[in-house]
Design a protein around this motif. Structure first.
Motif, PDB file in Angstrom:
ATOM      1  N   TRP A 133     -13.080 -21.402 -18.450  1.00  0.00           N
ATOM      2  CA  TRP A 133     -13.013 -20.344 -17.453  1.00  0.00           C
ATOM      3  C   TRP A 133     -13.014 -20.829 -16.012  1.00  0.00           C
ATOM      4  O   TRP A 133     -12.782 -20.041 -15.092  1.00  0.00           O
ATOM      5  CB  TRP A 133     -14.182 -19.370 -17.653  1.00  0.00           C
ATOM      6  CG  TRP A 133     -14.107 -18.680 -18.969  1.00  0.00           C
ATOM      7  CD1 TRP A 133     -14.860 -18.932 -20.070  1.00  0.00           C
ATOM      8  CD2 TRP A 133     -13.193 -17.645 -19.341  1.00  0.00           C
ATOM      9  NE1 TRP A 133     -14.488 -18.126 -21.094  1.00  0.00           N
ATOM     10  CE2 TRP A 133     -13.460 -17.316 -20.679  1.00  0.00           C
ATOM     11  CE3 TRP A 133     -12.182 -16.968 -18.677  1.00  0.00           C
ATOM     12  CZ2 TRP A 133     -12.760 -16.341 -21.360  1.00  0.00           C
ATOM     13  CZ3 TRP A 133     -11.483 -15.991 -19.361  1.00  0.00           C
ATOM     14  CH2 TRP A 133     -11.772 -15.690 -20.685  1.00  0.00           C
TER      15      TRP A 133
ATOM     16  N   SER B 141     -17.095 -10.746 -12.902  1.00  0.00           N
ATOM     17  CA  SER B 141     -17.233 -10.538 -14.340  1.00  0.00           C
ATOM     18  C   SER B 141     -16.186  -9.547 -14.858  1.00  0.00           C
ATOM     19  O   SER B 141     -15.582  -9.762 -15.907  1.00  0.00           O
ATOM     20  CB  SER B 141     -18.639 -10.024 -14.641  1.00  0.00           C
ATOM     21  OG  SER B 141     -18.818  -9.807 -15.998  1.00  0.00           O
TER      22      SER B 141
ATOM     23  N   GLU C 200     -13.148 -11.107 -20.722  1.00  0.00           N
ATOM     24  CA  GLU C 200     -13.737 -11.624 -21.960  1.00  0.00           C
ATOM     25  C   GLU C 200     -14.789 -12.715 -21.761  1.00  0.00           C
ATOM     26  O   GLU C 200     -15.480 -13.067 -22.704  1.00  0.00           O
ATOM     27  CB  GLU C 200     -12.638 -12.184 -22.858  1.00  0.00           C
ATOM     28  CG  GLU C 200     -11.651 -11.135 -23.318  1.00  0.00           C
ATOM     29  CD  GLU C 200     -10.538 -11.736 -24.156  1.00  0.00           C
ATOM     30  OE1 GLU C 200     -10.704 -12.865 -24.645  1.00  0.00           O
ATOM     31  OE2 GLU C 200      -9.514 -11.075 -24.332  1.00  0.00           O
TER      32      GLU C 200
ATOM     33  N   SER D 269     -18.172 -14.621 -21.053  1.00  0.00           N
ATOM     34  CA  SER D 269     -19.580 -14.230 -21.147  1.00  0.00           C
ATOM     35  C   SER D 269     -20.253 -14.459 -19.796  1.00  0.00           C
ATOM     36  O   SER D 269     -19.762 -15.206 -18.960  1.00  0.00           O
ATOM     37  CB  SER D 269     -20.301 -15.027 -22.233  1.00  0.00           C
ATOM     38  OG  SER D 269     -20.466 -16.354 -21.813  1.00  0.00           O
ATOM     39  N   LYS D 270     -21.383 -13.839 -19.578  1.00  0.00           N
ATOM     40  CA  LYS D 270     -22.092 -13.986 -18.298  1.00  0.00           C
ATOM     41  C   LYS D 270     -22.811 -15.328 -18.197  1.00  0.00           C
ATOM     42  O   LYS D 270     -23.307 -15.661 -17.135  1.00  0.00           O
ATOM     43  CB  LYS D 270     -23.050 -12.824 -18.104  1.00  0.00           C
ATOM     44  CG  LYS D 270     -22.298 -11.531 -17.901  1.00  0.00           C
ATOM     45  CD  LYS D 270     -23.191 -10.408 -17.501  1.00  0.00           C
ATOM     46  CE  LYS D 270     -22.336  -9.173 -17.276  1.00  0.00           C
ATOM     47  NZ  LYS D 270     -23.091  -8.073 -16.702  1.00  0.00           N
ATOM     48  N   LYS D 271     -22.886 -16.072 -19.277  1.00  0.00           N
ATOM     49  CA  LYS D 271     -23.479 -17.414 -19.228  1.00  0.00           C
ATOM     50  C   LYS D 271     -22.597 -18.284 -18.390  1.00  0.00           C
ATOM     51  O   LYS D 271     -22.947 -19.188 -17.760  1.00  0.00           O
ATOM     52  CB  LYS D 271     -23.628 -18.016 -20.609  1.00  0.00           C
ATOM     53  CG  LYS D 271     -24.746 -17.425 -21.407  1.00  0.00           C
ATOM     54  CD  LYS D 271     -24.886 -18.162 -22.706  1.00  0.00           C
ATOM     55  CE  LYS D 271     -26.024 -17.647 -23.526  1.00  0.00           C
ATOM     56  NZ  LYS D 271     -26.181 -18.383 -24.767  1.00  0.00           N
TER      57      LYS D 271
END
Length: 40
Positions: free
Chosen positions: A12, A31, A36, A38-40
């Motif tokens: 990403w 976000s 798609e 993840s917030k991690k």
């Protein structure tokens, strides 16, 4: 080009940098742009 992509790496990171190229973006807005990811 190849070396640059190796430095950036990750699934990403390229997309995140693309969205941040014009200036700061709030986390939730980023976000939503990525969808798609993840917030991690």
């Amino acid at each position: 080009m190849e070396r640059g992509m190796r430095l950036i790496g990750g699934q990403w990171k390229g997309s995140i940098l693309w969205h941040l190229k014009d200036g700061p973006v709030r986390f939730n807005e980023l976000s939503r742009m990525l969808g798609e990811a993840s917030k991690k």
